[in-house]
Design a protein around this motif. Sequence first.
Motif, PDB file in Angstrom:
ATOM      1  N   GLY A 340      -3.627  -4.016   2.759  1.00  0.00           N
ATOM      2  CA  GLY A 340      -3.887  -3.847   1.332  1.00  0.00           C
ATOM      3  C   GLY A 340      -2.862  -4.487   0.421  1.00  0.00           C
ATOM      4  N   LEU A 341      -1.750  -4.960   0.975  1.00  0.00           N
ATOM      5  CA  LEU A 341      -0.685  -5.576   0.179  1.00  0.00           C
ATOM      6  C   LEU A 341      -0.851  -7.097   0.143  1.00  0.00           C
ATOM      7  CD1 LEU A 341       2.372  -3.527   1.475  1.00  0.00           C
ATOM      8  CD2 LEU A 341       1.441  -3.455  -0.855  1.00  0.00           C
ATOM      9  N   GLN A 342      -0.627  -7.674  -1.019  1.00  0.00           N
ATOM     10  CA  GLN A 342      -0.686  -9.123  -1.157  1.00  0.00           C
ATOM     11  C   GLN A 342       0.301  -9.562  -2.235  1.00  0.00           C
ATOM     12  OE1 GLN A 342      -4.355 -10.997  -2.719  1.00  0.00           O
ATOM     13  NE2 GLN A 342      -4.268 -12.360  -0.948  1.00  0.00           N
ATOM     14  N   GLY A 343       0.937 -10.707  -2.020  1.00  0.00           N
ATOM     15  CA  GLY A 343       1.896 -11.231  -2.980  1.00  0.00           C
ATOM     16  C   GLY A 343       1.547 -12.636  -3.400  1.00  0.00           C
ATOM     17  N   SER A 344       1.994 -13.022  -4.579  1.00  0.00           N
ATOM     18  CA  SER A 344       1.805 -14.388  -5.064  1.00  0.00           C
ATOM     19  C   SER A 344       2.994 -14.778  -5.922  1.00  0.00           C
ATOM     20  CB  SER A 344       0.506 -14.519  -5.869  1.00  0.00           C
ATOM     21  OG  SER A 344       0.483 -13.611  -6.948  1.00  0.00           O
ATOM     22  N   VAL A 345       3.303 -16.071  -5.924  1.00  0.00           N
ATOM     23  CA  VAL A 345       4.417 -16.586  -6.699  1.00  0.00           C
ATOM     24  C   VAL A 345       4.154 -18.054  -6.983  1.00  0.00           C
ATOM     25  CG1 VAL A 345       5.793 -17.261  -4.681  1.00  0.00           C
ATOM     26  CG2 VAL A 345       6.948 -16.662  -6.832  1.00  0.00           C
ATOM     27  N   GLY A 380       5.343 -14.303 -10.699  1.00  0.00           N
ATOM     28  CA  GLY A 380       5.046 -13.698  -9.407  1.00  0.00           C
ATOM     29  C   GLY A 380       4.333 -12.374  -9.579  1.00  0.00           C
ATOM     30  N   LYS A 381       3.637 -11.950  -8.526  1.00  0.00           N
ATOM     31  CA  LYS A 381       2.863 -10.704  -8.613  1.00  0.00           C
ATOM     32  C   LYS A 381       2.704 -10.075  -7.236  1.00  0.00           C
ATOM     33  CE  LYS A 381      -1.602 -10.978  -9.235  1.00  0.00           C
ATOM     34  NZ  LYS A 381      -2.930 -11.188  -9.864  1.00  0.00           N
ATOM     35  N   GLY A 382       2.615  -8.747  -7.217  1.00  0.00           N
ATOM     36  CA  GLY A 382       2.268  -8.015  -6.015  1.00  0.00           C
ATOM     37  C   GLY A 382       1.112  -7.077  -6.311  1.00  0.00           C
ATOM     38  N   THR A 383       0.165  -6.973  -5.388  1.00  0.00           N
ATOM     39  CA  THR A 383      -0.970  -6.071  -5.562  1.00  0.00           C
ATOM     40  C   THR A 383      -1.110  -5.181  -4.330  1.00  0.00           C
ATOM     41  OG1 THR A 383      -2.578  -7.628  -4.593  1.00  0.00           O
ATOM     42  CG2 THR A 383      -2.197  -7.757  -6.964  1.00  0.00           C
ATOM     43  N   TYR A 384      -1.664  -3.997  -4.554  1.00  0.00           N
ATOM     44  CA  TYR A 384      -1.906  -3.063  -3.460  1.00  0.00           C
ATOM     45  C   TYR A 384      -3.272  -2.417  -3.675  1.00  0.00           C
ATOM     46  CZ  TYR A 384      -1.362   0.911  -0.285  1.00  0.00           C
ATOM     47  OH  TYR A 384      -1.539   1.842   0.719  1.00  0.00           O
ATOM     48  N   ASP A 385      -4.186  -2.659  -2.733  1.00  0.00           N
ATOM     49  CA  ASP A 385      -5.521  -2.071  -2.767  1.00  0.00           C
ATOM     50  C   ASP A 385      -5.614  -0.968  -1.719  1.00  0.00           C
ATOM     51  OD1 ASP A 385      -7.076  -3.883  -4.683  1.00  0.00           O
ATOM     52  OD2 ASP A 385      -6.243  -5.355  -3.295  1.00  0.00           O
ATOM     53  N   PHE A 386      -6.148   0.185  -2.111  1.00  0.00           N
ATOM     54  CA  PHE A 386      -6.223   1.301  -1.173  1.00  0.00           C
ATOM     55  C   PHE A 386      -7.348   2.237  -1.584  1.00  0.00           C
ATOM     56  CE2 PHE A 386      -3.355   2.266  -4.598  1.00  0.00           C
ATOM     57  CZ  PHE A 386      -3.579   3.598  -4.923  1.00  0.00           C
ATOM     58  N   THR A 387      -7.659   3.164  -0.693  1.00  0.00           N
ATOM     59  CA  THR A 387      -8.715   4.152  -0.916  1.00  0.00           C
ATOM     60  C   THR A 387      -8.114   5.548  -0.840  1.00  0.00           C
ATOM     61  OG1 THR A 387     -10.381   2.689   0.044  1.00  0.00           O
ATOM     62  CG2 THR A 387     -10.943   5.015  -0.123  1.00  0.00           C
ATOM     63  N   ILE A 388      -8.552   6.412  -1.771  1.00  0.00           N
ATOM     64  CA  ILE A 388      -8.049   7.780  -1.824  1.00  0.00           C
ATOM     65  C   ILE A 388      -9.197   8.728  -1.495  1.00  0.00           C
ATOM     66  CG2 ILE A 388      -6.941   9.541  -3.245  1.00  0.00           C
ATOM     67  CD1 ILE A 388      -5.962   7.304  -5.064  1.00  0.00           C
ATOM     68  N   ARG A 395      -6.536   0.017  -7.198  1.00  0.00           N
ATOM     69  CA  ARG A 395      -5.670  -1.155  -7.128  1.00  0.00           C
ATOM     70  C   ARG A 395      -4.511  -0.950  -8.093  1.00  0.00           C
ATOM     71  NH1 ARG A 395      -6.416  -7.674  -7.724  1.00  0.00           N
ATOM     72  NH2 ARG A 395      -6.712  -7.405  -5.505  1.00  0.00           N
ATOM     73  N   ILE A 396      -3.323  -1.301  -7.621  1.00  0.00           N
ATOM     74  CA  ILE A 396      -2.127  -1.302  -8.466  1.00  0.00           C
ATOM     75  C   ILE A 396      -1.541  -2.704  -8.414  1.00  0.00           C
ATOM     76  CG2 ILE A 396       0.198  -0.380  -8.795  1.00  0.00           C
ATOM     77  CD1 ILE A 396      -0.723   2.198  -7.482  1.00  0.00           C
TER      78      ILE A 396
END
Length: 556
Positions: A340-345, A380-388, A395-396
């Motif tokens: 669920g984690l992804q980064g970009s720069v 740059g950016k970081g994202t985190y996708d998850f299910t609760i 998504r954050i």
Amino acid sequence: MASKKRALLLPVMATSIACTPFMTAPSALADDYSDLLDILQLKGSLTKHEHDTLLAKHLSHTASAASHAAPASRATAHPVRTASAAGARHAAQAGHALNSGYEDGIRFDPGAASSRAELAADRAEASARSAQDAMRSTNEALNSNSIVRVAKYVPGKGLTFKAGPIDINFSGFVNGFYTYNSPAGGRPVAGGVSSGSSGFDSSSVRNGLLPAGFILKLSTTQSGIDMSAVLGMYPGVDNAKNGAFNANTGGSPVGLGTAGIDLRQVYVTVGTKEVGTFKFGRDLAIFGSDAILNDATLLSVGSTGSNAAPGNTSLGRIGVGYVYADWIPQISYVSPTYHGLQGSVGVFQPLDEFNFAGGDASGRPLSASSSQHSSPMVQGKGTYDFTIGGGVQARIWASFLVQHQQALTSPDLEASSRRSAMVEAGEIGTKITYKGFQGVAYYYRGSGLGTTGLFFDGVANNGRKRASEGYYVQAMYNFTKKFKLVGSYGVSNLYQAAGEDSPLLVRRNQSEVGAAFYSLTDWLNLVAEYAHTESAAHGPNKESDNTASGGVILLF
């Protein structure tokens, strides 16, 4: 008499014995040859009598071969020939042997039937070879580079064609709105986005926050590397007017005008699933991208900007909740997704500090400007996708921006002062979806970032950076698969720099938006919207306006 009865019963018994496999074995001994006989009968190549004769003899031979544990190598080496020609001939010979035991006067001579069976077997073998050749030829043709195939259409994903190893995707959108803007009064605010002080109602037929868009994407894989090339053209419906923002400058509603084309996207991507993807060219930047892509006014109008002379786009929530991400030349990288984690720069073409607010009552510029850059902008950016729990998807995301502004100029700064400023900004946001509900919350803060557009009024005349911040919240609910309502509220604040006194400079832009969307078809969406926009200066000036819009947006 008894002798005659026995003579009459013998052929019946023999026939019963010969037919026993046919009566008991089809479900167990069914094979390709049996299927082929059925097909040939349906096509008219065999009569029913020929079909039944061949099937009975084939099954009799198969059962006999199985009982003697005959080797199967020949059948697997060439199943069609063994099960057809050889099987039929052996069945005919077995018929001769069986009938040779009949008593004189009631013997059945299968000679003619055997000849027909062998002929039918030869025809079956030839037909099977022809079918195999046709299938092989068809597969080769489908995989040929000279054949263009069409992928299954998915609404909103465009049309995809496959020409040899290349996927060609064409997608886009078109919209048009009738927009009525009514100023609520007030006095002008330098850098404000409200039209409240214009004094006149205005009607327009225009684009919304999106212009039209036509995007062409070519993608393929070579030497294990995934790559693509993208060209995105974004024309408007209203007359274009040359200006600092090119096609996005306020329009010119004068006869003999023409619309403008905004070439926002020109880039290539290179990468693999294991390594990630590199991008080279012009595309939407990283900082602020999630804010605008999750904004519901992306599909409507929002704040109009200039409605009396509309440009290529409206403002939507730009400047009233976030700073526009913009389409910027870049070399950027996006990592693979890991749990669920992804980064970009990326490094980006540096942009100038810009005096968007204009001048004070005497015409003196309110903000410093710059045009020299020895280093690139970095984002740059970081994202985190998850299910609760039971189906809540979330998504954050969080991102940053840094750029060194050099050689700032203003009436208060000498050209030889070599004044510079390091611009810094950060943002954080979240999106939550549960069944028919979707909620978005977003916040940004910057130093030297400015408001509305990147580096708009970010540095004061004295060379000091201005702080800015903003946020928006949005709720959307799908009452049915076709109908949804959206409500949102957003604010952008710009603070004065230390030692600055600019009472006309914008301090706050804010808006409330309510919209209804109805999906008439997979492509066509009907939109109705109301927006209220306010701008306030650091001094007493304020203005506000109200906007009602209705129209359609088509996405394919």
